[in-house]
Design a protein around this motif. Structure first.
Motif, PDB file in Angstrom:
ATOM      1  N   ARG A 174      -0.591   4.229  -5.871  1.00 42.27           N
ATOM      2  CA  ARG A 174      -2.044   4.080  -6.011  1.00 42.27           C
ATOM      3  C   ARG A 174      -2.725   4.024  -4.641  1.00 42.27           C
ATOM      4  O   ARG A 174      -2.075   4.046  -3.613  1.00 42.27           O
ATOM      5  N   HIS A 175      -4.046   3.943  -4.694  1.00 39.97           N
ATOM      6  CA  HIS A 175      -4.883   3.750  -3.492  1.00 39.97           C
ATOM      7  C   HIS A 175      -4.650   4.852  -2.457  1.00 39.97           C
ATOM      8  O   HIS A 175      -4.372   4.584  -1.287  1.00 39.97           O
TER       9      HIS A 175
ATOM     10  N   ALA B 140      -6.929   4.795   0.713  1.00 36.36           N
ATOM     11  CA  ALA B 140      -6.626   3.691   1.633  1.00 36.36           C
ATOM     12  C   ALA B 140      -5.417   4.002   2.506  1.00 36.36           C
ATOM     13  O   ALA B 140      -5.319   3.516   3.637  1.00 36.36           O
TER      14      ALA B 140
ATOM     15  N   LEU C 177       0.826  -1.212   0.000  1.00 32.01           N
ATOM     16  CA  LEU C 177       0.000   0.000   0.000  1.00 32.01           C
ATOM     17  C   LEU C 177       0.855   1.256   0.000  1.00 32.01           C
ATOM     18  O   LEU C 177       0.560   2.214  -0.724  1.00 32.01           O
TER      19      LEU C 177
END
Length: 546
Positions: A90-91, A94, A85
């Motif tokens: 990305r993300h 999150a 993560l």
């Protein structure tokens, strides 16, 4: 100039046009090309991910040693997920949600689930470990000195604070001169180069250990007497502060009958998996048992066992009375004072407000102890001031009245503060309009002021009820749950469910964590149900007066 900038042949295109022509929204381009990471951000990321890796490695070893492969797999997947993560661009959402979610699981969800799982077991004193642990404890506790028992020169040591750290026996074998360190886990031989042995075999120093002197050891004599070091031939116990012996276990486990046999009396205790205990034919159970799953037995005991259900339901009724009384009385008094000071004819309101919030500024536990002394029968201020001779904490109803009075004094400043704020948010035009219509002050208060106050303060009242339902300090620092009936020393007249649970978990009769967890689940269910119903009524009230 403007035409040349916007013309089709211009070398410089407006940023917006280029994005429109490309068919991509502005946010898509920004997402594809995120802002570069600064050196400071990179350093912080490396440090945090290094901490994650270190914690994961530290946690993996106990899981491997305990052969908890499911937990190890969860740890590995979680660690890998965190690295993925935060190492990928990305993300983005999150990255902010995952840390909060992990802390929520670690500090909220896991404790609740662990408590719930404990409620289905017999976990408590004598039922903490495994069956093998119980067998070792039974055999070690039955060790006695017999003719021919090996005697050792003993030194008492610790690996930390001499006053509080776990004790260790340093014993010298009289035949070989080898030195060993022993604790409840067993005996371990030490390297001869790491110890200093005085003439006579007494260890005076050992690497990694703090050897206690006679004065330090005498302060912990009971712990020394209780310490049993299991060995292959029995166990080592102390005889004073300088000598120890290796005795033989009178009670031993026999795998053939799955039982414990006493070699002196011949009595037998057979393993009972349903209760996690070794039980004799006459019903006697050995104190050492093991943790087993009981299913719904704890819940059934709470509801049907007269020794538990009677105190439970009686305590539950008083618990509701205490929570409702504490919340209601403090709200009424706080609201009355707030209304009085809200009047435009009142002078010196700031001075009165400072005086009135003094109880709220004091430490509650200290004030509870002061009030306990004030209600003392012989020298308390209350009896002396009013010329009374009431045994406030000696009778059921006087003790209950006393704790409610103490709660009233401690709680009304909070209600006064929140009600004052809510009153200032109510436009005076509303109350003035009712006066113009000929309503009395009481009618104006009942039809306008009070409903609007309840709309604003209902969530706070519900929270106050939930807090008082589990207000252990209010009871423990004043009455400690008493007075107690002569035939029931475990449940008092002012006990709340939380104090009753505390006494079950840490009482003198032995800790029953499984039963305490069961009562905790009932408390949670009751408070959650009452809160849900109250919030639903609050929403209906908001719809009426919105």
């Amino acid at each position: 100039m403007s035409r040349s900038l916007s013309g089709p042949g211009s070398a410089t295109q407006a940023p917006g046009r280029e994005l429109v022509r490309s068919g991509l929204p502005r946010t898509s381009r920004n997402a594809r090309n995120p802002a570069p990471i600064t050196a400071t951000g990179l350093v912080i990321k490396v440090i945090l991910l290094g901490l994650v890796a270190g914690i994961a490695i530290w946690a993996a070893f106990p899981l491997i040693e305990a052969e908890m492969w499911v937990g190890l797999a969860i740890l590995a997947v979680t660690t890998a997920g965190l690295f993925y993560l935060y190492l990928t661009p990305r993300h983005i959402p999150a990255k902010y949600l995952v840390p909060g979610t992990l802390f929520l699981i670690a500090f909220q969800v896991f404790p609740v689930l662990y408590t719930a799982s404990t409620a289905f077991t017999n976990f408590g004193d004598g039922h903490r470990g495994s069956r093998d642990d119980a067998i070792v404890a039974i055999q070690s506790s039955s060790v006695k000195q017999v003719p021919g028992s090996t005697e050792y020169t003993l030194s008492i040591a610790t690996k930390g604070d001499p006053a509080t750290a776990p004790l260790v026996f340093l014993v010298t074998d009289p035949k070989t001169g080898t030195v060993s360190a022993g604790d409840s886990e067993g005996l371990r031989q030490l390297d001869a180069s790491s110890v200093t042995v005085a003439p006579g075999g007494k260890v005076t120093a050992a690497d990694g250990y703090t050897v206690l002197n006679i004065g330090q050891a005498s302060l912990r004599s009971k712990e020394i007497t209780d310490l049993v070091v299991p060995t292959s031939g029995g166990a080592i116990r102390s005889t004073g502060l300088t000598r120890a012996y290796e005795g033989k276990a009178v009670r031993a486990y026999d795998a053939g009958c799955d039982c414990i046999k006493d070699s002196e009396t011949g009595k037998t205790w057979t393993a009972d998996e349903a209760t996690g205990s070794f039980v004799a034919a006459d019903g006697e159970r050995l104190a050492q048992g093991w943790k087993v799953n009981l299913g719904l037995k704890n819940f059934n005991r709470v509801l049907t066992d007269p020794n538990i259900s009677g105190p439970f339901f009686g305590t539950l009724l008083w618990n509701f009375a205490f929570a409702i009384g504490s919340t209601g009385l403090t709200f009424l008094l706080g609201m009355a004072i707030a209304l009085a000071l809200h009047s435009p004819r009142m002078r010196g309101t700031n001075f009165y407000r400072v005086l009135l919030i003094l109880p709220y500024a004091m430490p509650s536990f200290a004030m509870l102890l002061v009030w306990r002394d004030m209600f003392n029968t012989d020298f308390g201020l209350v009896n002396n001031l009013f010329g009374l001779g009431v045994d406030w904490f000696g009778e059921d109803w006087t003790a209950r009245a006393a704790v409610l009075l103490v709660q009233l004094w401690l709680g009304y400043p909070y209600m006064f503060l929140v009600t004052t704020g809510a009153l200032q948010a109510i436009p005076r035009e509303l109350t003035e309009a009712t006066s113009v219509d000929g309503a009395s002050p009481w009618q104006s208060f009942r039809t306008v002021t009070l409903p609007l106050l309840l709309v604003a303060l209902s969530p706070l009242l519900i929270a106050s009820f939930a807090y008082n339902f589990n207000n252990i300090n209010a009871i423990w620092f004043t009455t400690e749950g008493g007075p107690f009936a002569p035939d029931n020393p475990t449940n008092g007249a002012t006990d709340l469910l939380i104090t009753y649970t505390y006494r079950l978990a840490f009482g003198a009769q032995g800790a029953e964590y499984g039963m305490a967890a069961t009562v905790s689940i009932f408390i949670f269910a009751i408070v959650a149900t009452v809160s849900a119903i109250s919030f639903r009524r609050t929403r209906q009230l908001e719809e009426v007066y919105s």
